[in-house]
Scaffold this motif. Structure first.
Motif, PDB file in Angstrom:
ATOM      1  N   LEU A 127      90.236  34.340  38.302  1.00 44.59           N
ATOM      2  CA  LEU A 127      91.282  33.311  38.264  1.00 44.59           C
ATOM      3  C   LEU A 127      91.827  32.982  39.649  1.00 44.59           C
ATOM      4  O   LEU A 127      92.079  31.821  39.965  1.00 44.59           O
ATOM      5  N   GLU A 128      92.034  34.008  40.463  1.00 48.75           N
ATOM      6  CA  GLU A 128      92.626  33.767  41.783  1.00 48.75           C
ATOM      7  C   GLU A 128      91.773  32.821  42.613  1.00 48.75           C
ATOM      8  O   GLU A 128      92.287  31.922  43.280  1.00 48.75           O
ATOM      9  N   ARG A 177      92.050  29.053  41.245  1.00 51.98           N
ATOM     10  CA  ARG A 177      93.370  28.438  41.051  1.00 51.98           C
ATOM     11  C   ARG A 177      93.410  26.990  41.508  1.00 51.98           C
ATOM     12  O   ARG A 177      93.990  26.122  40.836  1.00 51.98           O
ATOM     13  N   SER A 228      97.993  36.541  37.999  1.00 52.17           N
ATOM     14  CA  SER A 228      97.248  35.287  38.122  1.00 52.17           C
ATOM     15  C   SER A 228      97.735  34.253  37.115  1.00 52.17           C
ATOM     16  O   SER A 228      97.889  33.069  37.437  1.00 52.17           O
ATOM     17  N   ARG A 254     101.090  32.859  38.237  1.00 53.46           N
ATOM     18  CA  ARG A 254     100.989  31.932  39.364  1.00 53.46           C
ATOM     19  C   ARG A 254     100.461  30.567  38.947  1.00 53.46           C
ATOM     20  O   ARG A 254     100.661  29.577  39.658  1.00 53.46           O
TER      21      ARG A 254
END
Length: 251
Positions: A92-93, A96, A123, A126
């Motif tokens: 996911l990071e 993004r 994650s 965010r």
């Protein structure tokens, strides 16, 4: 049958636990023209429901086979507006920027499959717009194993559970450490849903899924008594669910 009953058929095609989770999501999902991420979308039923509520949905799964099946179902029901993406939530990071920000995220029965649960929660947090909400469910750490469920999960991320479950305290702690504010915590799926699901799996192993489903289906209305009997018997629920919000002032 899918064309007649629509996406709702998927709630009954599987076990009672899916319907339990849906009822919780229905009470909490925000309708309207919002961006919603279904993180670990499975057969796509929650993505389709969110789209029917007016949401613009990104449905993410690491399984190409499941994604293709879910997309076919959505197409057959003329449900557009769902962006099906092949995505490993462990990445996911790095994804993004391409995903963008969301007004709400659904993540059901997924976090227990990942070793880095703290990383996943961060994650997801965010990816939320300020004021956005996360709807997350996972097994309760005091639940009794269902038929065929390992009470001592593997530590290897092979698609199965890497932990047996979470307490309400631990799940809330994960959310708060990720910068979210916990708005509500509930238990999901009581004794009747659990027993019906185990019965379905037992019968499936002996007679096949169709026969098992036909046998269990007439018993499913008994879930009306689920909460009452679960309380009387003091039987542990299967899952714990949390609704958490990213504060408007968070960075």
């Amino acid at each position: 049958m899918l064309r007649i009953l629509g996406w709702r058929l998927l709630l009954f095609h599987s076990d009672s636990l899916v319907l339990d989770r849906f009822l919780w999501v229905r009470r909490n999902l925000r309708g309207g023209s919002l961006r919603t991420l279904d993180a670990g979308c499975g057969n796509g039923v929650f993505s389709m429901y969110a789209r029917r509520c007016g949401n613009h949905v990104v449905a993410a799964s690491f399984s190409a086979e499941e994604q293709e099946s879910a997309k076919r179902r959505a197409d057959s029901l003329d449900i557009g507006g769902i962006d099906f993406r092949l995505l490993d939530l462990r990445e996911l990071e790095s994804r993004r920027a391409s995903l963008g920000m969301f007004d709400q995220i659904i993540c059901l029965e997924t976090i227990e499959h990942l070793s880095d649960d703290e990383g996943l929660m961060r994650s997801l947090a965010r990816l939320l717009e300020p004021g956005g909400q996360l709807l997350l469910s996972t097994p309760f750490d005091r639940h009794r194993p269902l038929y065929g469920e390992a009470s001592d999960p593997s530590e290897v991320e092979d698609g199965s559970h890497v932990r047996f479950g979470y307490s309400q305290k631990r799940l809330a702690q994960l959310a708060e450490e990720a910068g979210l504010r916990v708005e509500s915590e509930v238990f999901v799926s009581g004794v009747i849903s659990q027993k019906l699901t185990s019965l379905l799996w037992i019968l499936t192993s002996r007679f096949g899924l169709l026969a098992a489903w036909l046998i269990v289906l007439p018993l499913r209305p008994l879930v009306i008594l689920d909460e009452v009997l679960t309380g009387v018997l003091r039987y542990p629920h299967l899952c714990v669910a949390v609704r958490a919000v990213r504060p408007a002032t968070s960075g």
